[in-house]
Design a protein around this motif. Structure first.
Motif, PDB file in Angstrom:
ATOM      1  N   ALA A  21       8.766  10.988  -8.440  1.00  0.00           N
ATOM      2  CA  ALA A  21       8.870  10.774  -6.489  1.00  0.00           C
ATOM      3  C   ALA A  21       9.981   9.743  -6.275  1.00  0.00           C
ATOM      4  O   ALA A  21      10.481   8.672  -7.168  1.00  0.00           O
ATOM      5  N   THR A  22      10.527   9.846  -4.947  1.00  0.00           N
ATOM      6  CA  THR A  22      11.459   8.566  -4.718  1.00  0.00           C
ATOM      7  C   THR A  22      10.800   7.677  -4.257  1.00  0.00           C
ATOM      8  O   THR A  22       9.347   7.524  -3.257  1.00  0.00           O
ATOM      9  N   PRO A  23      11.272   6.475  -5.002  1.00  0.00           N
ATOM     10  CA  PRO A  23      10.397   4.627  -4.328  1.00  0.00           C
ATOM     11  C   PRO A  23      10.295   4.448  -2.750  1.00  0.00           C
ATOM     12  O   PRO A  23      11.650   5.127  -2.334  1.00  0.00           O
TER      13      PRO A  23
ATOM     14  N   ALA B 258       1.050  -1.083  -0.103  1.00  0.00           N
ATOM     15  CA  ALA B 258      -0.409  -0.240  -0.121  1.00  0.00           C
ATOM     16  C   ALA B 258       0.731   1.141   0.163  1.00  0.00           C
ATOM     17  O   ALA B 258       0.785   2.130  -0.650  1.00  0.00           O
ATOM     18  N   ARG B 259       2.027   1.314   0.865  1.00  0.00           N
ATOM     19  CA  ARG B 259       2.431   2.664   0.354  1.00  0.00           C
ATOM     20  C   ARG B 259       3.891   2.359  -0.221  1.00  0.00           C
ATOM     21  O   ARG B 259       3.966   3.728  -0.865  1.00  0.00           O
ATOM     22  N   CYS B 260       3.808   1.710  -0.722  1.00  0.00           N
ATOM     23  CA  CYS B 260       4.647   2.137  -1.969  1.00  0.00           C
ATOM     24  C   CYS B 260       3.714   2.185  -3.357  1.00  0.00           C
ATOM     25  O   CYS B 260       4.526   2.437  -4.688  1.00  0.00           O
ATOM     26  N   ASP B 261       2.692   2.030  -3.377  1.00  0.00           N
ATOM     27  CA  ASP B 261       1.740   1.954  -4.668  1.00  0.00           C
ATOM     28  C   ASP B 261       1.801   3.715  -3.942  1.00  0.00           C
ATOM     29  O   ASP B 261       1.366   4.313  -5.476  1.00  0.00           O
ATOM     30  N   ALA B 262       1.094   3.900  -2.769  1.00  0.00           N
ATOM     31  CA  ALA B 262       0.842   5.289  -2.473  1.00  0.00           C
ATOM     32  C   ALA B 262       1.877   6.313  -3.047  1.00  0.00           C
ATOM     33  O   ALA B 262       1.954   7.452  -3.282  1.00  0.00           O
TER      34      ALA B 262
END
Length: 249
Positions: free
Chosen positions: A228-230, A206-210
């Motif tokens: 964006a910083t991955p 979820a945090r990766c997708d966000a």
């Protein structure tokens, strides 16, 4: 007088009148730009055999390290230029087995204050997971150590504290911790704790997708933005995808 002469006089005064290794001695040298050598070595540069004054006959190493809490508090309360580097040097002394206390927990207190990032995968790391001592315990370099569970929990608590206080070190600490969570989730699965591992995987995904940039809606021109910083480095996100497939089978 010249800057070099001022430093020499300040050093002579501190060595003669202040207990070597005490917070007052450390701060006196810090304000004259000479604390780094004192923190690294704990001895006087110009006059090591000071006669007279409260500094005479005092073991600087013992005073500096046994009063590390007061020295750390003094450096943090008086944030002169380069104070984070000085705090890091203090942590190195505390962790040293040669001329320090070999106290990893004390050293980590200094590293956290200085904003040192987690570097679990580097050989010359200062800070791995909180509570682990990879410098002196080979088992702590692996996820097989039983202390890893508590270390991960403490690291996550610190991550939560940094995020809630909007600390400037929060982004670096958070990003460095996430790849370890992927490995930790895999380790939990190997230990039979599949539900806990699945929760880690779901949160990370979820945090990766966000963190990924959103596609512009139709009719709107895409504005030039910084990439964006991955949330995870590519290798860790690939490992997460493989792990998710493993959980879904």
């Amino acid at each position: 007088c010249s800057q070099d002469r001022y430093k020499e006089v300040a050093r002579l005064f501190a060595d003669a009148e202040l207990t070597h290794g005490s917070p007052a001695h450390t701060l006196a040298l810090a304000f004259s730009g000479q604390a780094q050598s004192a923190l690294k070595h704990g001895r006087a540069l110009f006059n090591p055999q000071t006669v007279g004054g409260s500094g005479a006959g005092q073991p600087p190493r013992a005073t500096l390290l046994t009063q590390w809490r007061a020295n750390l508090a003094g450096l943090v309360a008086n944030r002169m230029g380069g104070w984070q580097g000085l705090v890091t040097d203090l942590g190195d002394r505390l962790c040293s087995a040669d001329d320090g206390l070999c106290d990893a927990h004390a050293a980590q207190c200094a590293y956290l204050v200085a904003g040192q990032p987690i570097e679990f995968y580097r050989a010359a790391r200062r800070l791995a997971l909180l509570g682990l001592d990879p410098r002196h315990c080979r088992q702590h370099c692996l996820f097989s150590a039983p202390e890893v569970v508590q270390a991960m929990r403490m690291s996550e608590i610190w991550e939560w504290v940094l995020a809630r206080t909007e600390n400037e070190n929060s982004p670096n600490f958070t990003l460095a911790l996430q790849p370890l969570k992927v490995e930790y989730a895999m380790w939990l699965t190997d230990m039979g704790m599949v539900p806990e591992a699945a929760r880690y995987a779901q949160e990370l995904r979820a945090r990766c997708d966000a963190a990924k940039p959103q596609k512009p809606s139709k009719g709107r021109k895409q504005q030039a933005e910084r990439p964006a910083t991955p949330f995870l480095p590519p290798w860790a996100e690939a490992a997460l995808s493989i792990f998710e497939d493993r959980l879904n089978k």
